[in-house]
Design an enzyme around this catalytic site. Structure first.
Site, PDB file in Angstrom:
ATOM      1  N   ARG A 180       0.809  -1.208   0.000  1.00 10.06           N
ATOM      2  CA  ARG A 180       0.000   0.000   0.000  1.00 10.06           C
ATOM      3  C   ARG A 180       0.852   1.272   0.000  1.00 10.06           C
ATOM      4  NH1 ARG A 180      -3.731   0.400   4.458  1.00 10.06           N
ATOM      5  NH2 ARG A 180      -2.301  -0.931   5.598  1.00 10.06           N
ATOM      6  N   ARG A 184       1.296   9.898  -4.745  1.00 10.77           N
ATOM      7  CA  ARG A 184       0.451  11.099  -4.847  1.00 10.77           C
ATOM      8  C   ARG A 184       0.871  11.946  -6.020  1.00 10.77           C
ATOM      9  NH1 ARG A 184       1.190  13.143   1.122  1.00 10.77           N
ATOM     10  NH2 ARG A 184       0.096  11.489   2.208  1.00 10.77           N
ATOM     11  N   ARG A 257      12.404  -7.410  15.670  1.00 10.12           N
ATOM     12  CA  ARG A 257      13.506  -6.585  15.170  1.00 10.12           C
ATOM     13  C   ARG A 257      13.749  -5.513  16.228  1.00 10.12           C
ATOM     14  NH1 ARG A 257      17.004  -7.751  11.570  1.00 10.12           N
ATOM     15  NH2 ARG A 257      17.188  -5.625  10.734  1.00 10.12           N
ATOM     16  N   ARG A 288      18.271   5.820   9.412  1.00  7.65           N
ATOM     17  CA  ARG A 288      17.864   7.226   9.358  1.00  7.65           C
ATOM     18  C   ARG A 288      18.505   8.023  10.493  1.00  7.65           C
ATOM     19  NH1 ARG A 288      11.438   6.924  11.200  1.00  7.65           N
ATOM     20  NH2 ARG A 288      11.878   6.187  13.289  1.00  7.65           N
ATOM     21  N   GLU A 313      19.895   5.638  13.675  1.00 16.25           N
ATOM     22  CA  GLU A 313      19.185   4.394  13.985  1.00 16.25           C
ATOM     23  C   GLU A 313      19.769   3.227  13.199  1.00 16.25           C
ATOM     24  OE1 GLU A 313      14.949   4.809  13.558  1.00 16.25           O
ATOM     25  OE2 GLU A 313      14.862   6.406  15.059  1.00 16.25           O
ATOM     26  N   TYR A 361       2.058  -4.960  15.641  1.00 13.48           N
ATOM     27  CA  TYR A 361       2.604  -3.626  15.482  1.00 13.48           C
ATOM     28  C   TYR A 361       1.475  -2.600  15.553  1.00 13.48           C
ATOM     29  CZ  TYR A 361       5.221   0.398  14.442  1.00 13.48           C
ATOM     30  OH  TYR A 361       5.787   1.644  14.569  1.00 13.48           O
ATOM     31  N   ASP A 363       0.140   1.166  16.156  1.00  8.76           N
ATOM     32  CA  ASP A 363       0.469   2.572  16.290  1.00  8.76           C
ATOM     33  C   ASP A 363      -0.238   3.098  17.540  1.00  8.76           C
ATOM     34  OD1 ASP A 363       2.238   3.291  14.303  1.00  8.76           O
ATOM     35  OD2 ASP A 363       0.685   3.552  12.784  1.00  8.76           O
TER      36      ASP A 363
HETATM   37  P1  FAD Z   1       5.358  -0.298  25.350  1.00  9.75           P
HETATM   38  O1  FAD Z   1       5.523   1.155  25.102  1.00  9.75           O
HETATM   39  O2  FAD Z   1       6.434  -1.211  24.877  1.00  9.75           O
HETATM   40  O3  FAD Z   1       5.180  -0.489  26.929  1.00  9.75           O
HETATM   41  C1  FAD Z   1       5.299  -1.730  27.578  1.00  9.75           C
HETATM   42  C2  FAD Z   1       5.884  -1.480  28.952  1.00  9.75           C
HETATM   43  O4  FAD Z   1       5.808  -2.690  29.721  1.00  9.75           O
HETATM   44  C3  FAD Z   1       7.357  -1.080  28.922  1.00  9.75           C
HETATM   45  O5  FAD Z   1       7.534   0.139  29.624  1.00  9.75           O
HETATM   46  C4  FAD Z   1       8.055  -2.232  29.594  1.00  9.75           C
HETATM   47  O6  FAD Z   1       9.194  -1.833  30.364  1.00  9.75           O
HETATM   48  C5  FAD Z   1       6.963  -2.786  30.511  1.00  9.75           C
HETATM   49  N1  FAD Z   1       7.157  -4.189  30.872  1.00  9.75           N
HETATM   50  C6  FAD Z   1       7.356  -5.231  30.027  1.00  9.75           C
HETATM   51  N2  FAD Z   1       7.511  -6.373  30.729  1.00  9.75           N
HETATM   52  C7  FAD Z   1       7.408  -6.046  32.036  1.00  9.75           C
HETATM   53  C8  FAD Z   1       7.510  -6.785  33.252  1.00  9.75           C
HETATM   54  N3  FAD Z   1       7.768  -8.091  33.240  1.00  9.75           N
HETATM   55  N4  FAD Z   1       7.361  -6.134  34.426  1.00  9.75           N
HETATM   56  C9  FAD Z   1       7.147  -4.796  34.436  1.00  9.75           C
HETATM   57  N5  FAD Z   1       7.053  -4.052  33.342  1.00  9.75           N
HETATM   58  C10 FAD Z   1       7.178  -4.657  32.147  1.00  9.75           C
HETATM   59  N6  FAD Z   1       3.445   4.707  16.896  1.00  9.75           N
HETATM   60  C11 FAD Z   1       2.900   5.811  16.340  1.00  9.75           C
HETATM   61  O7  FAD Z   1       1.671   5.979  16.415  1.00  9.75           O
HETATM   62  N7  FAD Z   1       3.663   6.743  15.699  1.00  9.75           N
HETATM   63  C12 FAD Z   1       5.018   6.617  15.592  1.00  9.75           C
HETATM   64  O8  FAD Z   1       5.696   7.499  15.021  1.00  9.75           O
HETATM   65  C13 FAD Z   1       5.639   5.456  16.165  1.00  9.75           C
HETATM   66  N8  FAD Z   1       6.966   5.283  16.089  1.00  9.75           N
HETATM   67  C14 FAD Z   1       7.538   4.165  16.636  1.00  9.75           C
HETATM   68  C15 FAD Z   1       8.916   4.002  16.565  1.00  9.75           C
HETATM   69  C16 FAD Z   1       9.511   2.867  17.120  1.00  9.75           C
HETATM   70  C17 FAD Z   1      11.010   2.681  17.035  1.00  9.75           C
HETATM   71  C18 FAD Z   1       8.696   1.884  17.757  1.00  9.75           C
HETATM   72  C19 FAD Z   1       9.310   0.651  18.353  1.00  9.75           C
HETATM   73  C20 FAD Z   1       7.329   2.055  17.853  1.00  9.75           C
HETATM   74  C21 FAD Z   1       6.731   3.182  17.303  1.00  9.75           C
HETATM   75  N9  FAD Z   1       5.350   3.392  17.400  1.00  9.75           N
HETATM   76  C22 FAD Z   1       4.790   4.505  16.824  1.00  9.75           C
HETATM   77  C23 FAD Z   1       4.475   2.426  18.117  1.00  9.75           C
HETATM   78  C24 FAD Z   1       4.296   2.818  19.610  1.00  9.75           C
HETATM   79  O9  FAD Z   1       5.560   2.784  20.246  1.00  9.75           O
HETATM   80  C25 FAD Z   1       3.350   1.812  20.279  1.00  9.75           C
HETATM   81  O10 FAD Z   1       2.089   1.904  19.718  1.00  9.75           O
HETATM   82  C26 FAD Z   1       3.192   2.035  21.792  1.00  9.75           C
HETATM   83  O11 FAD Z   1       4.388   2.375  22.432  1.00  9.75           O
HETATM   84  C27 FAD Z   1       2.708   0.752  22.393  1.00  9.75           C
HETATM   85  O12 FAD Z   1       2.493   0.918  23.771  1.00  9.75           O
HETATM   86  P2  FAD Z   1       2.498  -0.345  24.714  1.00  9.75           P
HETATM   87  O13 FAD Z   1       2.059   0.149  26.054  1.00  9.75           O
HETATM   88  O14 FAD Z   1       1.752  -1.465  24.109  1.00  9.75           O
HETATM   89  O15 FAD Z   1       4.017  -0.863  24.733  1.00  9.75           O
HETATM   90  N1  UDP Z   2      10.397   2.408   3.163  1.00 12.66           N
HETATM   91  C1  UDP Z   2      11.340   2.550   2.155  1.00 12.66           C
HETATM   92  N2  UDP Z   2      12.060   3.720   2.083  1.00 12.66           N
HETATM   93  C2  UDP Z   2      11.892   4.742   2.972  1.00 12.66           C
HETATM   94  C3  UDP Z   2      10.926   4.601   3.981  1.00 12.66           C
HETATM   95  C4  UDP Z   2      10.199   3.414   4.048  1.00 12.66           C
HETATM   96  O1  UDP Z   2      11.524   1.647   1.358  1.00 12.66           O
HETATM   97  O2  UDP Z   2      12.586   5.782   2.856  1.00 12.66           O
HETATM   98  C5  UDP Z   2       9.638   1.135   3.207  1.00 12.66           C
HETATM   99  C6  UDP Z   2      10.333   0.085   4.092  1.00 12.66           C
HETATM  100  O3  UDP Z   2      10.149  -1.185   3.461  1.00 12.66           O
HETATM  101  C7  UDP Z   2       9.564   0.116   5.388  1.00 12.66           C
HETATM  102  C8  UDP Z   2       8.160   0.487   4.919  1.00 12.66           C
HETATM  103  O4  UDP Z   2       8.362   1.348   3.775  1.00 12.66           O
HETATM  104  O5  UDP Z   2       9.572  -1.138   6.025  1.00 12.66           O
HETATM  105  C9  UDP Z   2       7.364   1.229   5.989  1.00 12.66           C
HETATM  106  O6  UDP Z   2       8.145   2.306   6.470  1.00 12.66           O
HETATM  107  P1  UDP Z   2       7.623   3.379   7.521  1.00 12.66           P
HETATM  108  O7  UDP Z   2       8.763   4.269   7.892  1.00 12.66           O
HETATM  109  O8  UDP Z   2       6.411   4.016   6.982  1.00 12.66           O
HETATM  110  O9  UDP Z   2       7.125   2.499   8.743  1.00 12.66           O
HETATM  111  P2  UDP Z   2       7.796   2.006  10.079  1.00 12.66           P
HETATM  112  O10 UDP Z   2       9.279   1.883   9.845  1.00 12.66           O
HETATM  113  O11 UDP Z   2       7.470   3.056  11.098  1.00 12.66           O
HETATM  114  O12 UDP Z   2       7.123   0.710  10.291  1.00 12.66           O
END
Ligand code: FAD
Ligand code: UDP
Length: 378
Positions: A180, A184, A257, A288, A313, A361, A363
């Site tokens: 997807r 644009r 990952r 990035r 990263e 995964y 958001d």
């Molecule tokens: P988490 O934030 O992982 O919280 C789980 C918590 O449980 C942690 O603090 C951990 O320490 C705790 N825990 C685990 N096991 C135990 C235990 N045994 N005892 C006590 N505590 C424990 N979403 C977006 O909408 N926009 C974005 O731009 C975006 N960017 C992201 C970038 C990255 C690199 C990643 C990894 C995720 C991103 N996300 C983004 C997704 C977003 O991080 C998640 O939707 C959100 O953090 C999930 O919340 P959670 O509470 O499920 O998990």
């Molecule tokens: N992607 C890419 N080039 C870029 C950015 C993203 O090919 O510059 C591809 C890559 O396969 C990635 C997917 O688009 O896994 C989704 O990327 P995005 O950054 O939107 O999502 P996130 O990494 O937050 O899951």
């Protein structure tokens, strides 16, 4: 049962914090524990040189659901940050997502009709190649990307980035990852299609502090080091940690990952002029660079500071002891998760929620949305 709490929430990330907030509003008694030294899960920000640094990766909140947007803004005000990453391929810059700016930078085309003609030409070449190979449906991400967007964009903006991110060649990755891709034919660099997006003014800790205001919390506390004690404290456990760990890895370990962040404070006010720059060539080892001060609004105080902070990263395979960031939803892991889910479905006193417990995964907006829904109907 008359236990001290109605809910013992394991994990203070967005799921745990929002659950505790909504339950408390309904008169329930909650206690939140987290094994990390601070609250907030992956949303946690640390202030360095006055900049709110997203310690577990850059987070941009985006949603089309007005209730979700109003809810988070009722806890703390968000700015109007708009994600518009730039791709750097061998020193050439391209706008993302793929839009008229990208097509102009790639081919010099200036109208949607010219861009469309170029895209069609490259798509037709990809289709002809597949036909020569006797294939009708794309077998992998490489074929899928070429059919959708053509050779030039695939080679410069997708191949290297994707292979670094997933640690596998594109020909070994499933086609659906890229199915997807937004294309644009307008000059619009806004990465998301959602109606609302932004970042909390003052950083994500404000959101977490607002959600957990008045709720008992304990950090540096791993549920598993004293499991019986914590289980005895509340009627229901809300578990947001890893589901395979909850069940002692009885069916085997789920895979993830992970990302390694390399932070640098630089003696300059502005390093790259944008929060997110993707390095899309294979030879640059990081995927990035994030420059955190650009998540705040231009003109805010932090812009006047003479320093900036960047993080590079590096995407890697997860091993024990690392932070599990992205679930790997391939066939092996999905069916393993289903085995754990079958055990979870039989639990009467445990709610499994969030990214790690549901091995999905999510958001941020999806987490808030499902919890608002859950508490609306309870
Ligand atoms: P988490 O934030 O992982 O919280 C789980 C918590 O449980 C942690 O603090 C951990 O320490 C705790 N825990 C685990 N096991 C135990 C235990 N045994 N005892 C006590 N505590 C424990 N979403 C977006 O909408 N926009 C974005 O731009 C975006 N960017 C992201 C970038 C990255 C690199 C990643 C990894 C995720 C991103 N996300 C983004 C997704 C977003 O991080 C998640 O939707 C959100 O953090 C999930 O919340 P959670 O509470 O499920 O998990
Ligand atoms: N992607 C890419 N080039 C870029 C950015 C993203 O090919 O510059 C591809 C890559 O396969 C990635 C997917 O688009 O896994 C989704 O990327 P995005 O950054 O939107 O999502 P996130 O990494 O937050 O899951």
């Amino acid at each position: 049962m008359n236990k001290k709490y109605d809910y013992l929430v394991v994990g203070s990330g967005l799921y745990g914090a929002t659950f505790a907030y909504l339950a408390t509003r309904q008169g329930k008694r909650c206690m939140v524990i987290d094994k990390r030294p601070q609250l907030g899960g992956n949303l946690y920000c640390e202030q360095i040189e006055g900049i709110n640094v997203h310690k577990y990766g850059a987070h941009i909140f985006h949603t089309s659901n007005k209730k979700v947007w109003n809810f988070v803004n009722s806890i703390t005000e968000f700015n109007r940050y708009t994600n518009s990453p730039v791709a750097n391929f061998k020193g050439q810059l391209y706008n993302l997502p793929f839009n008229m700016n990208t097509f102009y930078q790639m081919w010099g085309v200036t109208t949607p009709a010219e861009a469309m003609a170029k895209l069609d030409e490259q798509r037709a070449e990809a289709a002809a190649k597949m036909k020569d190979d006797g294939v009708t449906v794309p077998r992998n991400l490489e074929e899928q990307a070429r059919i959708l967007i053509g050779e030039d964009i695939y080679e410069r903006l997708i191949k290297g980035y994707t292979e670094k991110q997933w640690g596998r060649p594109c020909v070994d990755l499933p086609a659906f990852i890229i199915k997807r891709l937004p294309v644009r034919l307008v000059f619009d660099n806004n990465y998301f299609n959602d109606k609302y997006q932004g970042v909390p003014i003052g950083g994500y800790n404000k959101l977490i502090a607002g959600l957990l205001d008045g709720i008992e919390t304990k950090t540096g506390t791993d549920f598993f080091t004293n499991r019986l004690y914590w289980e005895g404290l509340a009627d229901t456990i809300v578990f947001t940690g890893k589901i395979d760990e909850y069940y002692g890895y009885c069916y085997g370990k789920l895979e993830y990952r992970t990302v390694r962040f390399e932070e640098e404070v630089l003696d300059m006010p502005n390093y790259q002029g944008n929060a997110v720059v993707n390095y899309t060539e294979k030879d640059v080892p990081y995927t990035r660079i994030i420059e955190h001060k650009h998540f705040e609004m231009f003109g805010s105080e932090v812009y006047n500071s003479s320093k900036t902070l960047i993080s590079k990263e590096y995407s890697t395979e997860w091993k024990d002891g690392m932070e599990p960031y992205y679930p790997v939803n391939d066939d092996r892991n999905n069916s393993l998760y289903c085995q754990y889910k079958a055990l979870a479905d039989k639990e009467k006193r445990v709610i499994f929620g969030g990214r790690l417990a549901e091995y999905r995964y999510y958001d941020m907006h999806q987490i808030v949305e499902c919890l608002l829904e859950r508490f609306r109907s309870e």
